[in-house]
Motif scaffolding. Structure first.
Motif, PDB file in Angstrom:
ATOM      1  N   ALA A   1      93.151  99.667  19.127  1.00 26.47           N
ATOM      2  CA  ALA A   1      93.008 100.122  20.510  1.00 26.47           C
ATOM      3  C   ALA A   1      92.830  98.951  21.461  1.00 26.47           C
ATOM      4  O   ALA A   1      93.119  99.058  22.658  1.00 26.47           O
ATOM      5  N   ASP A   2      92.362  97.799  20.933  1.00 30.43           N
ATOM      6  CA  ASP A   2      92.178  96.614  21.776  1.00 30.43           C
ATOM      7  C   ASP A   2      93.431  95.753  21.847  1.00 30.43           C
ATOM      8  O   ASP A   2      93.803  95.281  22.928  1.00 30.43           O
ATOM      9  N   PHE A   3      94.084  95.544  20.682  1.00 25.36           N
ATOM     10  CA  PHE A   3      95.181  94.562  20.721  1.00 25.36           C
ATOM     11  C   PHE A   3      96.575  95.183  20.882  1.00 25.36           C
ATOM     12  O   PHE A   3      97.487  94.488  21.326  1.00 25.36           O
ATOM     13  N   ILE A   4      96.764  96.463  20.544  1.00 21.79           N
ATOM     14  CA  ILE A   4      98.087  97.076  20.721  1.00 21.79           C
ATOM     15  C   ILE A   4      98.494  97.136  22.201  1.00 21.79           C
ATOM     16  O   ILE A   4      99.606  96.739  22.558  1.00 21.79           O
ATOM     17  N   PRO A   5      97.602  97.630  23.112  1.00 18.21           N
ATOM     18  CA  PRO A   5      97.991  97.593  24.531  1.00 18.21           C
ATOM     19  C   PRO A   5      98.283  96.187  25.026  1.00 18.21           C
ATOM     20  O   PRO A   5      99.189  95.978  25.834  1.00 18.21           O
ATOM     21  N   LEU A   6      97.516  95.212  24.504  1.00 16.27           N
ATOM     22  CA  LEU A   6      97.737  93.817  24.896  1.00 16.27           C
ATOM     23  C   LEU A   6      99.095  93.332  24.391  1.00 16.27           C
ATOM     24  O   LEU A   6      99.826  92.631  25.094  1.00 16.27           O
ATOM     25  N   ALA A   7      99.449  93.740  23.176  1.00 17.23           N
ATOM     26  CA  ALA A   7     100.755  93.359  22.621  1.00 17.23           C
ATOM     27  C   ALA A   7     101.896  93.979  23.414  1.00 17.23           C
ATOM     28  O   ALA A   7     102.941  93.358  23.619  1.00 17.23           O
ATOM     29  N   GLU A   8     101.693  95.207  23.896  1.00 12.78           N
ATOM     30  CA  GLU A   8     102.735  95.864  24.689  1.00 12.78           C
ATOM     31  C   GLU A   8     102.895  95.180  26.040  1.00 12.78           C
ATOM     32  O   GLU A   8     104.005  95.003  26.537  1.00 12.78           O
TER      33      GLU A   8
ATOM     34  N   THR B   1     102.293  92.052  26.787  1.00 13.10           N
ATOM     35  CA  THR B   1     102.829  90.702  26.654  1.00 13.10           C
ATOM     36  C   THR B   1     104.215  90.668  25.998  1.00 13.10           C
ATOM     37  O   THR B   1     104.841  89.613  25.939  1.00 13.10           O
ATOM     38  N   GLY B   2     104.688  91.816  25.494  1.00 10.43           N
ATOM     39  CA  GLY B   2     105.983  91.847  24.829  1.00 10.43           C
ATOM     40  C   GLY B   2     105.919  91.461  23.364  1.00 10.43           C
ATOM     41  O   GLY B   2     106.950  91.467  22.670  1.00 10.43           O
ATOM     42  N   LEU B   3     104.718  91.125  22.870  1.00 10.75           N
ATOM     43  CA  LEU B   3     104.572  90.745  21.461  1.00 10.75           C
ATOM     44  C   LEU B   3     104.762  91.935  20.529  1.00 10.75           C
ATOM     45  O   LEU B   3     104.902  91.753  19.315  1.00 10.75           O
ATOM     46  N   ILE B   4     104.783  93.144  21.087  1.00  9.15           N
ATOM     47  CA  ILE B   4     104.926  94.332  20.250  1.00  9.15           C
ATOM     48  C   ILE B   4     106.277  94.353  19.531  1.00  9.15           C
ATOM     49  O   ILE B   4     106.402  94.955  18.466  1.00  9.15           O
ATOM     50  N   ILE B   5     107.294  93.676  20.081  1.00 12.26           N
ATOM     51  CA  ILE B   5     108.621  93.649  19.437  1.00 12.26           C
ATOM     52  C   ILE B   5     108.562  92.915  18.095  1.00 12.26           C
ATOM     53  O   ILE B   5     108.905  93.497  17.053  1.00 12.26           O
ATOM     54  N   PRO B   6     108.133  91.645  18.050  1.00 18.22           N
ATOM     55  CA  PRO B   6     108.058  90.983  16.732  1.00 18.22           C
ATOM     56  C   PRO B   6     107.004  91.604  15.817  1.00 18.22           C
ATOM     57  O   PRO B   6     107.204  91.678  14.604  1.00 18.22           O
ATOM     58  N   ILE B   7     105.881  92.060  16.397  1.00 22.58           N
ATOM     59  CA  ILE B   7     104.840  92.690  15.569  1.00 22.58           C
ATOM     60  C   ILE B   7     105.367  93.990  14.971  1.00 22.58           C
ATOM     61  O   ILE B   7     105.171  94.289  13.789  1.00 22.58           O
ATOM     62  N   GLY B   8     106.071  94.782  15.795  1.00 19.31           N
ATOM     63  CA  GLY B   8     106.626  96.044  15.310  1.00 19.31           C
ATOM     64  C   GLY B   8     107.651  95.841  14.201  1.00 19.31           C
ATOM     65  O   GLY B   8     107.704  96.613  13.244  1.00 19.31           O
ATOM     66  N   LYS B   9     108.477  94.810  14.330  1.00 21.10           N
ATOM     67  CA  LYS B   9     109.458  94.539  13.277  1.00 21.10           C
ATOM     68  C   LYS B   9     108.753  94.121  11.985  1.00 21.10           C
ATOM     69  O   LYS B   9     109.190  94.499  10.886  1.00 21.10           O
TER      70      LYS B   9
ATOM     71  N   LEU C   1     106.736 103.749  16.205  1.00 18.68           N
ATOM     72  CA  LEU C   1     107.498 102.913  17.136  1.00 18.68           C
ATOM     73  C   LEU C   1     106.863 102.993  18.519  1.00 18.68           C
ATOM     74  O   LEU C   1     106.549 104.084  18.998  1.00 18.68           O
ATOM     75  N   SER C   2     106.679 101.848  19.159  1.00 18.30           N
ATOM     76  CA  SER C   2     106.205 101.859  20.545  1.00 18.30           C
ATOM     77  C   SER C   2     107.384 102.141  21.467  1.00 18.30           C
ATOM     78  O   SER C   2     108.553 102.063  21.059  1.00 18.30           O
ATOM     79  N   ALA C   3     107.084 102.465  22.710  1.00 17.55           N
ATOM     80  CA  ALA C   3     108.149 102.758  23.677  1.00 17.55           C
ATOM     81  C   ALA C   3     109.061 101.557  23.868  1.00 17.55           C
ATOM     82  O   ALA C   3     110.280 101.691  23.976  1.00 17.55           O
ATOM     83  N   ILE C   4     108.469 100.372  23.887  1.00 12.77           N
ATOM     84  CA  ILE C   4     109.270  99.161  24.091  1.00 12.77           C
ATOM     85  C   ILE C   4     110.210  98.958  22.905  1.00 12.77           C
ATOM     86  O   ILE C   4     111.381  98.596  23.079  1.00 12.77           O
ATOM     87  N   GLN C   5     109.716  99.189  21.703  1.00  8.80           N
ATOM     88  CA  GLN C   5     110.580  99.096  20.520  1.00  8.80           C
ATOM     89  C   GLN C   5     111.707 100.123  20.578  1.00  8.80           C
ATOM     90  O   GLN C   5     112.864  99.819  20.311  1.00  8.80           O
ATOM     91  N   PHE C   6     111.320 101.355  20.913  1.00  4.23           N
ATOM     92  CA  PHE C   6     112.286 102.458  20.882  1.00  4.23           C
ATOM     93  C   PHE C   6     113.465 102.200  21.806  1.00  4.23           C
ATOM     94  O   PHE C   6     114.602 102.559  21.495  1.00  4.23           O
ATOM     95  N   TYR C   7     113.194 101.592  22.948  1.00 10.36           N
ATOM     96  CA  TYR C   7     114.257 101.400  23.929  1.00 10.36           C
ATOM     97  C   TYR C   7     114.897 100.010  23.872  1.00 10.36           C
ATOM     98  O   TYR C   7     115.692  99.683  24.739  1.00 10.36           O
ATOM     99  N   GLN C   8     114.554  99.200  22.846  1.00 12.67           N
ATOM    100  CA  GLN C   8     115.254  97.930  22.727  1.00 12.67           C
ATOM    101  C   GLN C   8     116.711  98.207  22.326  1.00 12.67           C
ATOM    102  O   GLN C   8     116.995  99.125  21.558  1.00 12.67           O
ATOM    103  N   HIS C   9     117.619  97.437  22.873  1.00 18.55           N
ATOM    104  CA  HIS C   9     119.045  97.758  22.769  1.00 18.55           C
ATOM    105  C   HIS C   9     119.557  97.750  21.332  1.00 18.55           C
ATOM    106  O   HIS C   9     120.547  98.409  21.014  1.00 18.55           O
ATOM    107  N   ASP C  10     118.927  96.992  20.448  1.00 14.55           N
ATOM    108  CA  ASP C  10     119.453  96.866  19.086  1.00 14.55           C
ATOM    109  C   ASP C  10     118.545  97.512  18.046  1.00 14.55           C
ATOM    110  O   ASP C  10     118.506  97.086  16.891  1.00 14.55           O
TER     111      ASP C  10
END
Length: 837
Positions: free
Chosen positions: A360-367, A369-377, A404-413
């Protein structure tokens, strides 16, 4: 000569005055108009008035609309003469179209040498456009272009010039929750429209204060003369008014806000505007950390937490490369069988100094900052790889769920990334389930495209946190999903709140009707477990069964988890019976729905005055036939059918009215239908007839093509060189011309209707009957068999025959094909008539 030049100059000056687009007027010492130009006359609607020698008040009689403006001019003229000085001021003159014109007016008083008033020169220039432009420029400089609210520049000046001089005000920092998700899913244009509607609602429902747009989805409300209680009341009202959903292009959008409050009494007077805003920002971030949709006041403890978050962001950037992330797994149990049917992968961050950091502390921060993409992969790759390793060790295959986060879901690839991870890990796609939230489905067309791409890979799709109200149920059926996961907030209150219990039951029932599985998260008590089992929820997970554990610990725990149903649920024998009954109920429900969908039209009729009058008629089929309820109800068949067709229909109607159940086929405007008429009786007599109709146009078209095909086949068989014979139950139903010749007859009538065995040598009757039975039972074509045929002249010939099962006149039949097996020489000399008959 000099007089001539003076007159010329005078005429030139008068001509110039007439053409100037300014208000110009020469008055005498009494204020009477002496000379003016067309512009002035048009301005006051005096074009056709003899103005010379009249004062402003006298001219006002001719122009009632401008009376106040003319009287005001006259009064100001007197003040100018009294001052004796040239004056310059702005005067506003209302216009007939409800607008106003602004004039920059110069008045020059003229006096005789003895000090008596000689005259007055009035010159007014229209500066309306310039003033409006200046006003617009100032407005743009101090207001936000999108929302029209005062902007950050205006805010800072207000704080520095006005509010910082006071000791008693509240600053509310308002930040919309989940706005980035909406922006990413629906696009920036929709996001901008939402910001406009949010700002309008906030302004309309403000209790007090002034609202500013700070930046992005951030707003600031300045409330003068406000203490803690006032600020709390204002914050609660703002949150309450945001609870009502927003309508955006057929989307129903729910959005909330987190509010940070800084009171002027809680900080020193030395703080700048920027610093006060920063303190309120820290309080807002604390509200987000504590669950969003709430407010928090600034305090020194919050400030120290804020600096910790900055440090956390720095550490988060290095966590992935330092392998500080691990996966925990929570098992999912099938409530029908008790088996562990899946595991959900949940990321954990184990920092060397901070220890385990809450998601709950670091996931919103990752979203953010955009770090959720490499973390999610990393989560996706690790979960797939570890699940494949379990299978390689011989464990029964189970599904691993990955969020999947929203940012991951809508990444083009995204589809390519998932495909690459599956191939790299070697995991069969059917053992991967991707979880998305309801809020990520708002852009329906985009969501469907992405989900279809994922489904083509073979993975499963589930909607997490279902029931929170963000998705459109109208579009849910269009999504290629496999499972709904009920939000744990409903499960937590399942036994306390009847509304939550109703929501859970509704979700389960809806999912079953759509052919989806249902998973209930957050199960923590036996009572919740039993209630979910009674409502036939497919799967559950939660701390009652097992908390999320590292993979090795989970493997040790699984044998115990598998006994959960046996320990906590109803008796297994009863559970099995209940699930069987539920399966039968669902099957019956599906059957009823199927029948309802096939029933294209329903109508009723009664007999009145010896006529059949329709009392009901509706359904898709009705409209497709070019009819409507208005054309049917209250009418007879003669009202919408030709007389011949109407009379045939009346005969059928009469049979049903006599008490028969009648079925007939009809056609209207190229639509073929099958109607079933059922008489309804009361008191021993028929009181009405109810008819159900289904569309059989396609069937009719198929039958037509089949008949055409059969006709072509008959023609082909008829001219075939081989003898072909068809018999049913031993009775010959058809024979072609070659067969007639082979059997030595002159016409088909001499053969058709007779027993097939009449033309078979008696020695082969038994074996032929065995072959016929084999064909009917095995439904296979028999290999060629040598037979002895007795021709009409009692001559016996040897033939080779095949036998096959066919459909003839919609019933099973045997088709035999014969070829003569005698030597060619004997055949030519013995039966010359076979080719000439």
């Amino acid at each position: 000569m000099d007089q001539v030049k003076i007159e010329e100059h005078t005429q030139q000056m008068i001509a110039l005055i007439r053409e100037l687009p300014d208000f110009i007027c020469f008055k005498d010492g009494e204020g009477r108009w002496l000379l003016t130009n067309p512009f002035s006359l048009r301005l006051f609607q005096l074009e056709n008035v003899p103005y010379k020698g009249k004062t402003d008040s006298e001219l006002a009689v001719y122009s009632p609309f401008f009376r106040d403006a003319l009287i005001y001019c006259e009064e100001r003229d007197k003040e100018v003469w009294e001052s004796g000085k040239v004056t310059r001021e702005e005067e506003i003159i209302p216009q007939l179209d409800n607008t106003e014109k602004i004039f920059d007016v110069i008045k020059v008083p003229l006096f005789h040498t003895n000090g008596q008033r000689n005259g007055l020169i009035v010159i007014g220039r229209d500066v309306t456009e310039r003033k409006m432009a200046e006003k617009n420029i100032k407005h743009l400089a101090y207001h936000d272009e999108l929302t029209g609210l005062p902007n950050r520049r205006h805010l800072y000046e207000s704080l520095n010039e006005e509010f910082l001089e006071r000791n008693h005000f509240a600053l509310l920092f308002i930040d919309l929750d989940r706005f980035k998700v909406i922006n990413d899913s629906l696009g920036h244009l929709m996001g901008d429209e939402l910001l406009q509607k949010v700002s309008q609602r906030l302004v309309q429902n403000m209790v007090k204060g002034k609202l500013y747009r700070h930046s992005g989805d951030e707003f600031i409300l300045l409330v003068p003369n406000a203490g803690r209680e006032d600020a709390e009341f204002v914050a609660r009202e703002l949150l309450r008014h945001l609870d009502t959903p927003f309508e955006l292009n057929s989307h129903e959008i729910y959005i909330s806000a987190s509010i940070g409050i800084c009171l002027s009494n809680d900080v020193g007077r030395s703080y700048s505007a920027e610093e006060i805003i920063k303190l309120a920002d820290l309080a807002m971030y604390q509200a987000k950390q504590e669950g969003k949709h709430t407010y928090r006041f600034y305090s020194e403890s919050i400030e120290s937490t804020g600096y910790t978050l900055i440090e956390m962001e720095t550490k988060l950037h290095k966590a992935l490369e330092r392998n500080e992330f691990i996966l925990h797994y929570q098992p999912q149990v099938n409530l029908e069988t008790g088996e562990v049917c899946g595991i959900e992968a949940l990321i954990r961050w184990n920092h060397p100094q901070m220890g385990f950091v809450s998601p709950a502390d670091f996931i919103p921060l990752a979203e953010e900052t955009g770090l959720i993409i490499p973390i999610g992969k990393w989560v996706l790759s690790t979960a797939c790889r570890q699940n494949k390793e379990l299978q390689d060790k011989g464990l029964p295959p189970i599904v691993v769920s990955v969020n999947l986060s929203a940012i991951q879901f809508y990444q083009h690839d995204l589809v390519e990334v998932v495909d690459g991870v599956l191939k790299e890990s070697g995991l069969d796609p059917r053992y991967l389930e991707l979880e998305i939230t309801e809020s990520m489905t708002m852009d329906v067309s985009r969501t469907i495209k992405i989900l279809n791409g994922l489904k083509k890979l073979g993975v499963k799709i589930s909607i997490d946190d279902f029931g929170t109200g963000y998705s459109s149920l109208a579009y849910l059926k269009k999504f290629p999903i496999d499972k709904l996961k009920i939000d744990q907030s409903f499960v937590a209150e399942l036994l306390k709140d009847s509304n939550d219990a109703t929501i859970v039951q509704t979700i389960i029932a809806m999912a079953k009707n759509m052919g989806l599985r249902v998973n209930a998260e957050g199960v923590e008590t036996k009572e919740q477990f039993l209630l979910l089992q009674q409502h036939f929820c497919n799967e559950v997970q939660g701390y009652l069964l097992c908390k999320p554990l590292p993979l090795d610990s989970l493997l040790e725990k699984l044998p115990e988890v598998r006994l959960t149903l046996e320990k906590l649920g109803v008796l297994q024998s009863l559970n099995e019976r209940l699930w069987v009954e539920e399966s039968l109920r669902v099957a019956r429900q599906n059957l009823q729905a199927t029948i309802k969908l096939q029933q294209g039209m329903t109508f009723k009729y009664k007999q009145q005055d010896d006529k059949f009058i329709h009392t009901l008629g509706d359904g898709e089929l009705l409209y497709r036939m070019g009819l409507s309820p208005e054309l049917l109800i209250g009418k007879t068949v003669h009202d919408f059918l030709p007389d011949t067709a109407a009379e045939r229909k009346i005969d059928v109607y009469q049979k049903a009215w006599n008490g028969e159940k009648v079925t007939y086929e009809g056609e209207k405007n190229g639509i073929h239908y099958l109607a079933a008429l059922n008489p309804i009786t009361s008191g021993g007599r028929v009181v009405e007839v109810v008819a159900s109709c289904v569309d059989i146009t396609e069937r009719k078209q198929v039958e037509k093509k089949l008949k055409e095909s059969e006709e072509r086949l008959r023609q082909l068989i008829e001219i075939a060189p081989d003898a072909i014979l068809v018999h049913q139950s031993g009775k010959i139903e058809y024979i072609n011309e070659a067969g007639v010749k082979l059997f030595g007859a002159t016409t088909k009538d001499l053969i058709i209707g007779k027993s097939f065995l009449d033309f078979i040598h008696p020695q082969q009757h038994e074996v032929i009957m065995e072959r016929i039975n084999h064909v009917y039972q095995d439904k296979k074509t028999l290999k060629p068999f040598n037979m002895k045929i007795i021709r009409s002249n009692n001559q016996t010939i040897n033939v080779e025959s095949t036998a096959a099962l066919i459909s003839f006149n919609s019933a099973p039949a045997i088709q035999n094909i014969f070829r003569i097996m005698i030597p060619t020489k004997t055949y030519k000399t013995m039966i010359p008539s076979l080719t000439t008959m």
